[in-house]
Design an enzyme around this catalytic site. Structure first.
Site, mmCIF file in Angstrom:
data_model
loop_
_atom_site.group_PDB
_atom_site.id
_atom_site.type_symbol
_atom_site.label_atom_id
_atom_site.label_comp_id
_atom_site.label_asym_id
_atom_site.label_seq_id
_atom_site.Cartn_x
_atom_site.Cartn_y
_atom_site.Cartn_z
ATOM 1 N N ARG A 234 0.735 -1.260 0.048
ATOM 2 C CA ARG A 234 -0.065 0.011 -0.025
ATOM 3 C C ARG A 234 0.932 1.273 0.084
ATOM 4 O O ARG A 234 1.729 1.342 0.680
ATOM 5 C CB ARG A 234 -0.994 -0.029 1.317
ATOM 6 C CG ARG A 234 -2.041 -0.896 1.171
ATOM 7 C CD ARG A 234 -3.307 -0.502 0.236
ATOM 8 N NE ARG A 234 -4.086 -1.336 -0.186
ATOM 9 C CZ ARG A 234 -4.324 -2.543 -0.858
ATOM 10 N NH1 ARG A 234 -3.447 -2.699 -1.591
ATOM 11 N NH2 ARG A 234 -5.408 -3.229 -0.791
ATOM 12 N N ASP A 258 4.436 -0.184 -7.131
ATOM 13 C CA ASP A 258 3.159 -0.291 -7.839
ATOM 14 C C ASP A 258 2.051 0.231 -7.163
ATOM 15 O O ASP A 258 0.700 0.205 -7.532
ATOM 16 C CB ASP A 258 3.022 -2.111 -7.799
ATOM 17 C CG ASP A 258 1.638 -2.393 -8.527
ATOM 18 O OD1 ASP A 258 1.472 -2.057 -9.556
ATOM 19 O OD2 ASP A 258 0.817 -3.103 -7.988
ATOM 20 N N GLU A 263 -2.771 7.569 -4.668
ATOM 21 C CA GLU A 263 -3.008 6.921 -6.089
ATOM 22 C C GLU A 263 -4.515 7.276 -6.350
ATOM 23 O O GLU A 263 -4.763 7.047 -7.491
ATOM 24 C CB GLU A 263 -2.619 5.567 -6.091
ATOM 25 C CG GLU A 263 -3.591 4.403 -5.177
ATOM 26 C CD GLU A 263 -3.014 3.090 -5.106
ATOM 27 O OE1 GLU A 263 -1.711 2.762 -5.071
ATOM 28 O OE2 GLU A 263 -3.800 2.204 -5.428
ATOM 29 N N HIS A 295 -0.915 0.010 -9.761
ATOM 30 C CA HIS A 295 -1.668 -0.837 -9.147
ATOM 31 C C HIS A 295 -1.900 -2.043 -9.811
ATOM 32 O O HIS A 295 -2.935 -2.281 -9.811
ATOM 33 C CB HIS A 295 -2.738 -0.347 -8.177
ATOM 34 C CG HIS A 295 -3.186 -0.905 -6.983
ATOM 35 N ND1 HIS A 295 -3.190 -0.327 -5.644
ATOM 36 C CD2 HIS A 295 -3.263 -2.081 -6.618
ATOM 37 C CE1 HIS A 295 -3.805 -1.165 -4.890
ATOM 38 N NE2 HIS A 295 -3.692 -2.374 -5.419
HETATM 39 P P1 NAI Z 1 -1.361 -11.487 4.414
HETATM 40 O O1 NAI Z 1 -2.549 -11.184 5.468
HETATM 41 O O2 NAI Z 1 -1.359 -12.833 4.267
HETATM 42 O O3 NAI Z 1 0.267 -11.191 5.061
HETATM 43 C C1 NAI Z 1 0.339 -9.835 5.751
HETATM 44 C C2 NAI Z 1 1.433 -10.235 6.705
HETATM 45 O O4 NAI Z 1 1.775 -8.844 7.248
HETATM 46 C C3 NAI Z 1 1.291 -10.781 7.882
HETATM 47 O O5 NAI Z 1 2.083 -12.118 8.066
HETATM 48 C C4 NAI Z 1 1.076 -10.246 9.195
HETATM 49 O O6 NAI Z 1 1.583 -10.793 10.161
HETATM 50 C C5 NAI Z 1 2.214 -9.074 8.648
HETATM 51 N N1 NAI Z 1 1.862 -7.951 9.475
HETATM 52 C C6 NAI Z 1 0.791 -7.229 10.086
HETATM 53 N N2 NAI Z 1 0.990 -6.021 10.648
HETATM 54 C C7 NAI Z 1 2.419 -5.931 10.411
HETATM 55 C C8 NAI Z 1 3.379 -4.896 10.965
HETATM 56 N N3 NAI Z 1 2.862 -4.042 11.780
HETATM 57 N N4 NAI Z 1 4.590 -4.816 10.515
HETATM 58 C C9 NAI Z 1 4.815 -6.049 9.895
HETATM 59 N N5 NAI Z 1 4.187 -6.887 9.118
HETATM 60 C C10 NAI Z 1 3.045 -7.070 9.778
HETATM 61 O O7 NAI Z 1 -1.442 -10.501 3.367
HETATM 62 P P2 NAI Z 1 -1.046 -10.737 1.864
HETATM 63 O O8 NAI Z 1 -2.192 -11.513 0.952
HETATM 64 O O9 NAI Z 1 0.214 -11.275 2.079
HETATM 65 O O10 NAI Z 1 -1.164 -9.236 1.222
HETATM 66 C C11 NAI Z 1 -0.134 -8.163 1.699
HETATM 67 C C12 NAI Z 1 -0.182 -7.061 1.270
HETATM 68 O O11 NAI Z 1 -0.458 -6.810 -0.082
HETATM 69 C C13 NAI Z 1 -1.883 -6.581 1.537
HETATM 70 O O12 NAI Z 1 -1.912 -5.935 2.647
HETATM 71 C C14 NAI Z 1 -2.046 -5.539 0.305
HETATM 72 O O13 NAI Z 1 -1.872 -4.192 0.986
HETATM 73 C C15 NAI Z 1 -1.019 -5.754 -0.583
HETATM 74 N N6 NAI Z 1 -1.622 -6.222 -1.809
HETATM 75 C C16 NAI Z 1 -1.380 -5.366 -3.012
HETATM 76 C C17 NAI Z 1 -1.891 -6.116 -4.214
HETATM 77 C C18 NAI Z 1 -1.602 -5.140 -5.581
HETATM 78 O O14 NAI Z 1 -2.212 -5.337 -6.603
HETATM 79 N N7 NAI Z 1 -0.354 -4.282 -5.557
HETATM 80 C C19 NAI Z 1 -3.032 -7.051 -4.343
HETATM 81 C C20 NAI Z 1 -3.149 -7.635 -3.100
HETATM 82 C C21 NAI Z 1 -2.618 -7.252 -1.896
#
Ligand code: NAI
Length: 330
Positions: A234, A258, A263, A295
């Protein structure tokens, strides 16, 4: 049930229409595609529909929710994972809210890798040169990924796929997560170590109060000179002005973005031919060592298929049973 259900689909792009029409062949919902976003001005378009289907930049605040409720809409179906644009607390007791929690971690992790390779091997420059029959190599020198240290912030679904890819390149992986996983084949360190030791840092954690601007002037100062930053998570994880300063001062070697903190009014639309108002983004884009995609990391055939399938399954389940495994509860 399905053939009577009417869905008003906002902010529809060609690729959405193709994937949803395909997934709807089994369901037979009546879908009306609007290219406009849902907000207080456009909510009237939802009259007569059972469901509104929305994406990341639709505005579903209290006013819109009350208006949807009065019009008899029963469900807000997000076709994405994040739901920060929907006031789910205000919808409670009036409309259901469902989402797609995961669709393809590979899509995002592979895009992060594509940005990294493009940046450090200067592919974006080489592509333009050879299109113009310029075969000079001056200025295109990169570096090997093999043996470099990559810091991964957030080791959830996407972060773990990215780590596997990095291991394939022979990189040394260190990671930080607020909730570390057990039995991992990489080293967890605290965030200060990530800043200090990483040649490359990739962000895969959610945007929260804690992670807002985790990359700022202070953390940049603690990073290695020449560090490459990758953000497919994000935009607001990074203070864009501090990033620009880090690029200007040559402390940051490259940035692959990205996502961008401002944005919402810019990405997903064709702004060519317009006067561009965001000076920070314009300056970042002008830098030879900054790559911006809008994005796009999620945009693979597999992810779009999963998004469409899960969204329509969510709608069927919620309208059929009054609940859904992917319901957003607050
Ligand atoms: P996920 O929920 O599987 O993993 C997120 C990880 O971040 C978890 O292991 C969690 O413990 C950790 N986390 C939570 N708070 C934290 C903190 N303060 N410091 C460090 N780590 C922390 O989520 P996933 O599916 O891996 O997605 C990750 C991110 O990718 C999403 O939050 C979203 O913002 C972004 N995303 C971007 C996309 C794009 O098209 N650019 C598409 C899909 C997701």
């Amino acid at each position: 049930m399905s053939d009577k259900v009417k869905i008003a689909f906002f902010d529809a792009k060609d690729y959405d229409i193709a994937s949803f029409d395909e997934a709807n062949k089994d369901k037979n919902f009546k879908i009306k595609y609007y290219d406009t976003k849902l907000d207080a001005d456009t909510v009237k378009l939802a009259k007569g529909y059972d469901v509104v289907c929305v994406f990341v930049n639709d505005t579903v605040d209290e006013k819109v929710i009350n208006s949807l409720y009065k019009k008899g809409v029963k469900l807000i179906a997000l076709r994405c994972a994040g739901f920060n644009n929907v006031d789910a607390a205000k919808a409670a007791g009036k409309l259901g809210v469902v989402r797609v929690p995961a669709y393809s971690p590979y899509a995002v992790a592979e895009h992060a890798t594509a940005l990294l390779l493009t940046s450090i091997r200067r592919i974006h420059k080489a592509y333009i040169r050879t299109k113009d029959f310029n075969f000079s190599l001056n200025g295109l020198m990169g570096f090997d990924l093999h043996g470099k240290t990559v810091g991964v912030v957030g080791t959830g679904k996407i972060g773990r796929v990215f780590i596997d890819i990095c291991k394939g390149f022979g990189m040394h992986v260190i990671a930080y997560d607020k909730f570390p996983a057990k039995d991992v084949d990489f080293e967890y360190v605290d965030i200060k170590e990530i800043w200090k030791r990483s040649d490359i840092i990739s962000f895969h954690c959610p945007l929260t109060e804690e992670t807002y601007h985790m990359v700022d002037a202070k953390s940049i100062k603690n990073m290695k000179k020449g560090v490459v930053l990758i953000n497919t998570s994000r935009g607001a994880l990074i203070d864009s002005d501090a990033l620009l300063e880090g690029i200007r001062s040559r402390h940051i070697g490259a940035a692959c973005l990205d996502v961008y903190e401002e944005e919402a009014d810019v990405f997903f639309e064709d702004r060519s031919g317009h006067i561009f108002e965001d000076d920070t983004l314009a300056r970042l884009i002008s830098m030879p060592n900054v790559i911006v995609t809008s994005h796009q990391a999620f945009l693979t055939r597999e992810a779009l298929t999963n998004i469409a399938q899960t969204t329509l399954d969510n709608i069927e389940e919620y309208l059929g049973t009054g609940k859904c495994v992917n319901e957003v509860t607050v």
